[in-house]
Design a protein around this motif. Structure first.
Motif, PDB file in Angstrom:
ATOM      1  N   ARG B  15       0.846  -1.189   0.000  1.00  0.00           N
ATOM      2  CA  ARG B  15       0.000   0.000   0.000  1.00  0.00           C
ATOM      3  C   ARG B  15       0.880   1.236   0.000  1.00  0.00           C
ATOM      4  NH1 ARG B  15      -4.461   2.333   4.316  1.00  0.00           N
ATOM      5  NH2 ARG B  15      -3.812   4.475   3.838  1.00  0.00           N
ATOM      6  N   LEU B  16       0.606   2.130  -0.928  1.00  0.00           N
ATOM      7  CA  LEU B  16       1.354   3.382  -0.991  1.00  0.00           C
ATOM      8  C   LEU B  16       0.370   4.540  -0.939  1.00  0.00           C
ATOM      9  CD1 LEU B  16       3.823   2.504  -3.926  1.00  0.00           C
ATOM     10  CD2 LEU B  16       4.273   2.359  -1.469  1.00  0.00           C
ATOM     11  N   ASP B  17       0.802   5.635  -0.355  1.00  0.00           N
ATOM     12  CA  ASP B  17      -0.030   6.840  -0.374  1.00  0.00           C
ATOM     13  C   ASP B  17       0.414   7.723  -1.522  1.00  0.00           C
ATOM     14  OD1 ASP B  17      -1.564   6.134   1.845  1.00  0.00           O
ATOM     15  OD2 ASP B  17       0.052   6.778   3.196  1.00  0.00           O
ATOM     16  N   THR B  28      -2.734   3.104 -15.520  1.00  0.00           N
ATOM     17  CA  THR B  28      -2.045   2.350 -14.482  1.00  0.00           C
ATOM     18  C   THR B  28      -1.133   3.305 -13.722  1.00  0.00           C
ATOM     19  OG1 THR B  28      -2.121   0.375 -15.836  1.00  0.00           O
ATOM     20  CG2 THR B  28      -0.494   0.408 -14.059  1.00  0.00           C
ATOM     21  N   PRO B  29      -1.387   3.519 -12.409  1.00  0.00           N
ATOM     22  CA  PRO B  29      -0.645   4.574 -11.707  1.00  0.00           C
ATOM     23  C   PRO B  29       0.791   4.183 -11.375  1.00  0.00           C
ATOM     24  CG  PRO B  29      -2.231   3.515 -10.223  1.00  0.00           C
ATOM     25  CD  PRO B  29      -2.439   2.907 -11.574  1.00  0.00           C
ATOM     26  N   PHE B  30       1.048   2.894 -11.208  1.00  0.00           N
ATOM     27  CA  PHE B  30       2.423   2.459 -10.936  1.00  0.00           C
ATOM     28  C   PHE B  30       2.511   0.959 -11.167  1.00  0.00           C
ATOM     29  CE2 PHE B  30       2.313   0.566  -6.490  1.00  0.00           C
ATOM     30  CZ  PHE B  30       0.941   0.670  -6.309  1.00  0.00           C
ATOM     31  N   TRP B  65      11.905 -12.747  -1.624  1.00  0.00           N
ATOM     32  CA  TRP B  65      11.619 -11.911  -2.782  1.00  0.00           C
ATOM     33  C   TRP B  65      11.910 -10.454  -2.404  1.00  0.00           C
ATOM     34  CZ3 TRP B  65       8.951 -13.510  -7.436  1.00  0.00           C
ATOM     35  CH2 TRP B  65       8.600 -14.877  -7.462  1.00  0.00           C
ATOM     36  N   SER B  66      12.263  -9.652  -3.401  1.00  0.00           N
ATOM     37  CA  SER B  66      12.347  -8.210  -3.187  1.00  0.00           C
ATOM     38  C   SER B  66      11.397  -7.531  -4.155  1.00  0.00           C
ATOM     39  CB  SER B  66      13.773  -7.715  -3.438  1.00  0.00           C
ATOM     40  OG  SER B  66      14.086  -7.902  -4.807  1.00  0.00           O
ATOM     41  N   TRP B  67      11.089  -6.271  -3.898  1.00  0.00           N
ATOM     42  CA  TRP B  67      10.213  -5.557  -4.834  1.00  0.00           C
ATOM     43  C   TRP B  67      10.626  -4.109  -4.954  1.00  0.00           C
ATOM     44  CZ3 TRP B  67       7.478  -1.393  -3.001  1.00  0.00           C
ATOM     45  CH2 TRP B  67       7.246  -1.343  -1.605  1.00  0.00           C
ATOM     46  N   GLU B  68      10.220  -3.493  -6.046  1.00  0.00           N
ATOM     47  CA  GLU B  68      10.569  -2.105  -6.308  1.00  0.00           C
ATOM     48  C   GLU B  68       9.482  -1.506  -7.189  1.00  0.00           C
ATOM     49  OE1 GLU B  68      14.300  -1.787  -8.250  1.00  0.00           O
ATOM     50  OE2 GLU B  68      14.463   0.381  -7.938  1.00  0.00           O
ATOM     51  N   SER B  69       9.053  -0.305  -6.846  1.00  0.00           N
ATOM     52  CA  SER B  69       7.962   0.311  -7.618  1.00  0.00           C
ATOM     53  C   SER B  69       8.509   1.242  -8.688  1.00  0.00           C
ATOM     54  CB  SER B  69       7.025   1.089  -6.688  1.00  0.00           C
ATOM     55  OG  SER B  69       7.657   2.275  -6.234  1.00  0.00           O
ATOM     56  N   ALA B  75       5.396  10.165  -5.754  1.00  0.00           N
ATOM     57  CA  ALA B  75       5.110   9.487  -4.482  1.00  0.00           C
ATOM     58  C   ALA B  75       5.101   7.972  -4.631  1.00  0.00           C
ATOM     59  CB  ALA B  75       3.767   9.958  -3.930  1.00  0.00           C
ATOM     60  N   LEU B  76       4.913   7.486  -5.853  1.00  0.00           N
ATOM     61  CA  LEU B  76       4.778   6.040  -6.074  1.00  0.00           C
ATOM     62  C   LEU B  76       6.036   5.443  -6.693  1.00  0.00           C
ATOM     63  CD1 LEU B  76       1.189   6.192  -7.630  1.00  0.00           C
ATOM     64  CD2 LEU B  76       1.788   5.838  -5.219  1.00  0.00           C
TER      65      LEU B  76
END
Lengths: 492, 492
Positions: B15-17, B28-30, B65-69, B75-76
């Motif tokens: 969850r991101l603000d 698609t926002p991110f 696992w790793s993740w990156e936006s 902000a995203l």
């Protein structure tokens, strides 16, 4: 000598004595011209063995007829006589005809409901069984019977018939090995140049007895279930036999021609053969009895002009489509059998049979019954006749009482699948639920017409009458169980 | 902060603000890239309203696992983290896949028996009903549920859903006038440029609740029964919605994509539209959930590569043919409904439903249930859910116990129509009699293999065990009543 009398659509027979010669089986020995005023109907005579020759005539008009024989055999040439044709007796409605694209009626205009059954070779069983079958038929609702000119080779059919159509030269094997295919001529040999008159006399008895019970005789000329070679006769013998059979049986008013049971399983016959058979019968039958040809998996081309009605094996749910496709009456002559044998076609329930009958009738066609409950004697109704033990015949009698009321007639589409109608001026609407257990059914009735309703349980054989009057858009409450119907009948 | 954990095939949400803007619904926002060693799975994030952005991930392998936006919205952009994926908990078998041309299995190899039911718009009913439906499902054998993204317009469906997918601009007419055709947009107007997050949050709840009951969620994207205009959205809105739905729901392991209920009734959509929808979903769903498209009268071309299984409305007696035709698993998602309403598709008996399930299973396919018993509240299971009152569910539970035994698997042809088999080395043969009331059934067993038998009454839910051993040619005596089966199970 007084002028002999016969009722209209009765059978008048002229018997002549002539030479004792088997040659007389091989060609038409004489013809007889029957005349009334300027009309003439020429019928073929036939040899019945022992020097006896016969010609049979089914008059279709009351009054005085004369006749005269023609032959190259002196004893059969130039004979003549007269005939007085009287009013048909009660129960004699004449032969069945196509009366409108999808409907059948007797010659006197009475609707024919065509609720048939099948005993393929009841006529090839010993006399005791033969007579028992007739006794059973007396108590059933069936008004048509399908059966075979030739005996049948199949499981439960390892007994030999009392007679063969040709003199037996060599006995073969009677056992059932699990498949009819490629089993023709299992050691059997016959003298195909000669007919056995007693074989055909037995068929006379069968057809006449059915006629006297008010039952149409749908005579199956060829079928694949054979161990004797009768499905593989040379074309010349086939044609000779067909001419003989037509000369002999065409004067029975209750006769129908079924060119085959399961034509598409007879691999040795081509379309040319079937068309040739049809030509021979058409040429030899002066009365134009109904002609059909029954399928296993693949329909014959029922649009052929000689095919008078669609004789169909399969799901009665297809009747509506077949009506449209061929524009002829659709008779589901085989919709499986009520019974309990292993074979997939022979183990539906009584309910299943009743459902199929109603499906066929509702869609504007006709249906045929059969029964295959096993017993240790291996006398299964479907083949040998005997007795009926199933649940469907009494329900088919109930159906018959309904469809034959008010003059009968097949049902026709309304645009609403579940509702069909029949009769002039929207006389009757019929809803049939089949396996559905709907709690209600609705219908928009035609403007300005009023109806009463009958809610019918086809299985319980009950009718609940709702006086109505029903008009306009109606919602009829139903018992919410399978196999219910509604008739809406005009009262205004 | 500890590394968050999620079980394999569980749903991990980030969850991101970010900015509060409806524009975020329109693209698609991110995206978030999830990585394990050299493997990378990129998922689309989505906007959930109120400045809240989410990305969901269904890991398919245990470990770190790793993740990156990535985003054009600061902000995203560039957010990152780690994830520890643990062993799946009991009952979590992963998503269902095609495992062999005609069969389905969960990702962990467990066979999927696919005994489904249908409550088209249970998720669009008020909470009390929504929860009642889940309570009912808890006690039933069904492991798949078909339901709709959009609400339904039909008889018995004149209530409005608690929420709409788009902001309501103008209320329209809710009444049922007898036909769905041409009734779209009956005065309703929506702001199609914006989604209502609460509408989709409700779907989250529905899919998650089904998952927790072990039920696959067969989400129907489009259907013709519409009064709001949702069947007639502009292509751009459709595609945006599909991307949103995929971003939002694809991480649920129990999700299936059903592109339509009765695609062939949606006259305004061409084959190009359906193919476009399929492309959008395939592009947006990183997990490749099962994809089907369900017919009314005419099958879609199920040979299209994107169609994973044949989703079929019709007679389960056609399963064997459909298997051959398409070489894919055949799921009869609609075989009519057990019930008592007037509509012809909604009034079969419990027996009729059970027969259809067995027919489908016997022919090597799968079947779906539905129920339409009328009640004064007009809460019919088929559409709104609620409670079940029919006779078939307990019999389907009985069937499930049978088909899932010994590792399960679909049945395959044997060359003998009535007998099918499954398992390696002729492990099991199945005879199913359907409506037949055969007194016996025979089979030639494979050389050198010995079997025991179970005689099953599918309606009475009884099993009679015959220890055997059965070898060679066997004739199994049957109870001579409809709806019986025989299993022959290897004992050597």
């Amino acid at each position: 000598m007084d002028t002999p009398t016969v009722e209209c659509w009765g059978l008048h027979e002229i018997r002549l004595d002539g030479p004792k010669t088997d040659q007389a089986f091989r060609e038409t020995p004489f013809t007889v011209a029957f005349r009334k005023a300027h009309r003439e109907i020429v019928v073929d005579g036939f040899y019945d063995g022992g020097g006896t020759y016969r010609a049979r005539f089914m008059p279709d008009a009351e009054g005085d007829w004369s006749w005269e024989s023609r032959s190259s055999t002196p004893a059969l040439e130039g004979q003549s006589g007269a005939l007085s044709v009287t009013t048909p007796s009660s129960g004699n409605h004449g032969p069945v005809r196509v009366r409108s694209p999808h409907d059948l009626a007797y010659a006197d205009g009475t609707w024919f409901s065509n609720l048939g059954t099948t005993c393929y070779v009841w006529n090839h069983q010993e006399d005791k069984r033969f007579n028992q079958t007739l006794q059973t038929l007396k108590t059933t609702p069936f008004n048509k019977l399908r059966f075979c000119l030739f005996p049948k080779h199949y499981r439960y059919n390892e007994n030999e018939p009392p007679l063969y159509p040709f003199p037996l030269l060599k006995q073969g094997d009677s056992g059932w090995q699990g498949s009819y295919q490629g089993e023709q001529r299992r050691g059997w040999e016959f003298d195909l140049e000669v007919f056995v008159p007693e074989y055909f006399q037995r068929l006379d008895r069968a057809i006449a007895a059915l006629r006297d019970l008010g039952i149409e005789a749908d005579l199956i000329l060829f079928h694949p279930y054979d161990r004797w070679g009768f499905s593989h006769l040379p074309a010349e013998i086939e044609d000779r036999l067909l001419r003989y059979v037509a000369a002999r049986f065409a004067a029975y008013r209750n006769l129908w021609w079924s060119f085959a049971n399961e034509w598409d399983l007879m691999d040795n016959k081509s379309e040319n053969d079937w068309e040739r058979h049809a030509r021979v019968i058409q040429e030899s039958d002066p009365y134009g009895h109904l002609r059909g040809i029954h399928n296993c998996r693949r329909n014959y081309d029922h649009s052929r002009p000689w095919v008078t009605h669609v004789s169909f094996q399969g799901d009665p749910g297809k009747v509506a489509k077949l009506r449209e496709q061929f524009g002829k009456p659709v008779v589901v002559d085989e919709c499986r059998y009520e019974g309990n044998i292993e074979e997939g076609w022979g183990n539906i329930t009584g309910r299943g049979m009743v459902e199929r009958f109603w499906n066929a009738v509702h869609q504007g066609g006709f249906c045929g019954h059969g029964e295959t409950y096993y017993n240790d004697e291996e006398v299964l109704w479907w083949s040998k006749g005997g007795v009926l033990t199933g649940d469907s015949p009494e329900r088919i009698a109930f159906l018959r009482s309904i469809v034959e009321s008010d003059g009968g007639g097949v049902y026709h589409p309304t645009g609403h699948w579940h509702w069909r109608k029949r009769g002039e001026n929207d006389r009757e609407f019929l809803y049939w639920g089949g396996e559905a257990q709907s709690r209600e059914i609705s219908l928009q009735l035609p403007e300005g017409k009023a109806y009463r309703a009958e809610i019918i349980d086809a299985w319980e054989m009950t009718t609940q009458k709702l006086p109505g009057p029903f008009t306009g858009r109606v919602v009829i409450p139903l018992p919410a169980r399978p196999h219910c119907a509604v008739r809406l009948l005009r009262i205004d």
